[in-house]
Design a protein around this motif. Structure first.
Motif, mmCIF file in Angstrom:
data_model
loop_
_atom_site.group_PDB
_atom_site.id
_atom_site.type_symbol
_atom_site.label_atom_id
_atom_site.label_comp_id
_atom_site.label_asym_id
_atom_site.label_seq_id
_atom_site.Cartn_x
_atom_site.Cartn_y
_atom_site.Cartn_z
ATOM 1 N N GLN A 180 0.813 -1.217 0.000
ATOM 2 C CA GLN A 180 0.000 0.000 0.000
ATOM 3 C C GLN A 180 0.846 1.266 0.000
ATOM 4 N N VAL A 181 2.156 1.121 0.171
ATOM 5 C CA VAL A 181 3.028 2.290 0.201
ATOM 6 C C VAL A 181 3.026 2.966 -1.171
ATOM 7 N N GLY A 182 2.896 4.269 -1.179
ATOM 8 C CA GLY A 182 2.910 5.028 -2.430
ATOM 9 C C GLY A 182 1.658 5.851 -2.608
ATOM 10 N N THR A 183 1.455 6.301 -3.821
ATOM 11 C CA THR A 183 0.308 7.146 -4.148
ATOM 12 C C THR A 183 -0.868 6.300 -4.584
ATOM 13 N N ASP A 184 -2.004 6.488 -3.947
ATOM 14 C CA ASP A 184 -3.225 5.774 -4.315
ATOM 15 C C ASP A 184 -3.656 6.231 -5.704
ATOM 16 N N LEU A 185 -3.772 5.281 -6.631
ATOM 17 C CA LEU A 185 -4.086 5.633 -8.019
ATOM 18 C C LEU A 185 -5.495 6.171 -8.178
ATOM 19 N N GLU A 186 -6.403 5.807 -7.275
ATOM 20 C CA GLU A 186 -7.791 6.250 -7.415
ATOM 21 C C GLU A 186 -8.035 7.604 -6.769
ATOM 22 N N THR A 187 -7.400 7.842 -5.626
ATOM 23 C CA THR A 187 -7.667 9.100 -4.907
ATOM 24 C C THR A 187 -6.510 10.083 -4.978
ATOM 25 N N GLY A 188 -5.323 9.625 -5.368
ATOM 26 C CA GLY A 188 -4.163 10.500 -5.395
ATOM 27 C C GLY A 188 -3.568 10.778 -4.029
ATOM 28 N N VAL A 189 -4.050 10.088 -2.990
ATOM 29 C CA VAL A 189 -3.556 10.301 -1.632
ATOM 30 C C VAL A 189 -2.270 9.515 -1.433
ATOM 31 N N GLN A 190 -1.299 10.129 -0.777
ATOM 32 C CA GLN A 190 -0.055 9.449 -0.461
ATOM 33 C C GLN A 190 -0.225 8.649 0.831
#
Length: 506
Positions: A180-190
């Protein structure tokens, strides 16, 4: 008759001098990148993808496919000789490395080569016979079904790699957390990046594999303060007839498992090798030896790995869904050439489809000729004193890590996971479930979100769908049996890491 005609049509394209050359290049390059610690098909195909602009379409796809399935065997060499795996050879470290410590490296690599040939051949029969229709099976799987399938994979790996179900699931969940580490592709949340730019794009599977397995194993060996080589004794390459009879049943079982799981997105080589390993441990009459250097522990997983690598092309070419990162790169190669993989590919581009299928069997023969007679040559590469070999291994680990994103930060991340791997070894926790959780975690999250959106937030969707309900039922039954046996001091599947010899002398 249609299948034979289609295969004959495919061999007309695959056996042209140019395509034979591209197939041979792909197999050789794939074996080499799998052989060298730190490299792998993902990085190599990424680097060679621009070359496809200047290579004919059929030759480019045949070469890239050869790199992929060629690396499946090459991966096992470094895993068996030095316990440094890629994702596709994690299970090969278990019995393969134990055979190395017993001086049976040649036999282990021979077993892996022959089993890979058997697995690839069986998978190609499945691919040729069922590809036009079997890809439609994936249409039956919805997001909830994929979630259940991945959870089943977690429980399988927990059963076959640890003494404790709780410890195994804990390692799986830790792997999911790292995924889960990184930028969420759906929300853009880090998420879990700690404002470090190096973590914005997540953690590379190469960094975790090389850190938790490669660097951690090197550190463990150096901590022993003994001069070591990867193997000892003489190289006995050809098995006895009794040993060969043990290879065939496990290879055939692994071939069937790999062929089936390779078709399903979310399955593939990673799950296939664990399932084949666990099945051999249950049904083989030598199951009590698996985990301490048994031939079956190498044969079954090698065949499953190779078979799944072949049949993973079915969802890509039949429905246009890549099931892993390498297949995504293969899909990019198709698109670069103006071809859209999917249900219409066989009808619109039969020469490419059947030519690629036929080339896989040709490549299978290349790999058998290349690897089995040349096992001694591969072993001579590693017949180096350990104190000389260690810097070379670390160098290739750094090169392989850097080549994925051309980022020095990835080397530091690999070092951090090397430290984590050392800690896990000290705590006697197996990192294999962590790797599986990391690979499947993002897919599990994506399909879980889809299932929740479709069901409007109702968890009942997981038991309302027949496939997911069946898979969850299997999990519940196996867990219940394991709990009952645990109270009786037994275990459904004993630990695959039974203690074997711990040192190899020079």
């Amino acid at each position: 008759m249609d299948i034979l005609q289609n295969l004959a049509f495919g061999f007309e394209h695959a056996l042209t001098p140019a395509n034979l050359l591209y197939c041979a290049i792909g197999c050789v390059v794939g074996t080499l990148v799998g052989l060298l610690p730190g490299l792998g098909p993902l990085a190599t195909i990424s680097l060679l993808l621009p070359l496809t602009y200047s290579i004919p379409t059929g030759g480019a796809l045949i070469m890239l496919a050869g790199i992929y399935y060629g690396a499946q065997y090459g991966d096992s060499v470094s895993a068996i000789t030095m316990k440094i795996p890629h994702a596709s050879s994690i299970v090969a470290c278990i019995d393969g490395y134990q055979m190395t410590l017993k001086g049976k490296t040649g036999l282990a690599l021979f077993t892996a080569g022959v089993s890979s040939f058997i697995g690839g051949t069986v998978a190609l029969v499945v691919l040729a016979c069922l590809a036009p229709t079997l890809g439609q099976v994936a249409f039956l799987f919805g997001p909830a079904d994929y979630c259940a399938l991945m959870l089943l994979g977690f429980f399988c790996v927990s059963f076959v790699t640890t003494d404790s179900l709780l410890n195994g699931l804990m390692m799986c969940m830790l792997g999911v957390l790292f995924g889960q580490v990184g930028t969420d592709l759906e929300t853009g949340v880090q998420r879990f990046t700690f404002d470090l730019p190096a973590l914005y794009d997540g953690v590379s599977v190469v960094s975790i594999a090389l850190g938790c397995f490669g660097i951690a194993e090197i550190t463990k060996n150096l901590d022993a303060r003994d001069e070591r080589t990867p193997f000892n004794g003489k190289i006995h390459l050809i098995p006895t007839w009794a040993e060969f009879k043990r290879i065939i049943p496990s290879a055939l079982r692994g071939s069937v498992i790999g062929s089936v799981l390779g078709i399903l997105p979310g399955g593939g080589p990673v799950i296939a090798q664990f399932v084949a390993y666990g099945l051999d441990k249950k049904v083989s009459k030598y199951g009590h030896e698996i985990g301490s250097g048994a031939i079956e522990g190498v044969a079954g997983q090698a065949a499953a790995d190779e078979a799944a690598a072949r049949t993973s092309f079915i969802p890509l070419m039949s429905i246009g869904i890549p099931e892993n990162a390498v297949m995504a790169l293969m899909m990019a190669a198709f698109i670069i050439k103006g071809i859209q993989p999917g249900p219409n590919m066989i009808a619109k581009h039969p020469d490419l489809f059947w030519g690629l299928v036929a080339s896989m069997w040709v490549g299978n023969c290349f790999l058998l000729i290349l690897n089995v007679p040349l096992v001694r040559l591969w072993l001579s590469v590693f017949k180096i004193p350990y104190n000389v070999l260690v810097p070379s291994i670390l160098f290739f680990c750094c090169i392989g890590t850097f080549s994925v994103n051309n980022n020095l930060d990835d080397i530091l991340i690999t070092a951090v996971f090397g430290l984590i791997g050392c800690i896990l070894m000290r705590l006697k926790l197996d990192p294999a479930p962590l790797m599986l959780g990391f690979v499947l975690g993002p897919m599990l999250e994506e399909n879980f979100r889809r299932a929740m959106v479709i069901s409007r937030g109702s968890f009942a969707t997981f038991v309302q769908q027949p496939i997911s309900a069946s898979l969850l039922g299997i999990i519940a039954i196996v867990v219940a049996i394991n709990v009952v046996l645990s109270f009786r001091g037994k275990r459904l599947l004993p630990n695959v890491h039974a203690e074997g010899p711990t040192e190899a002398t020079t």
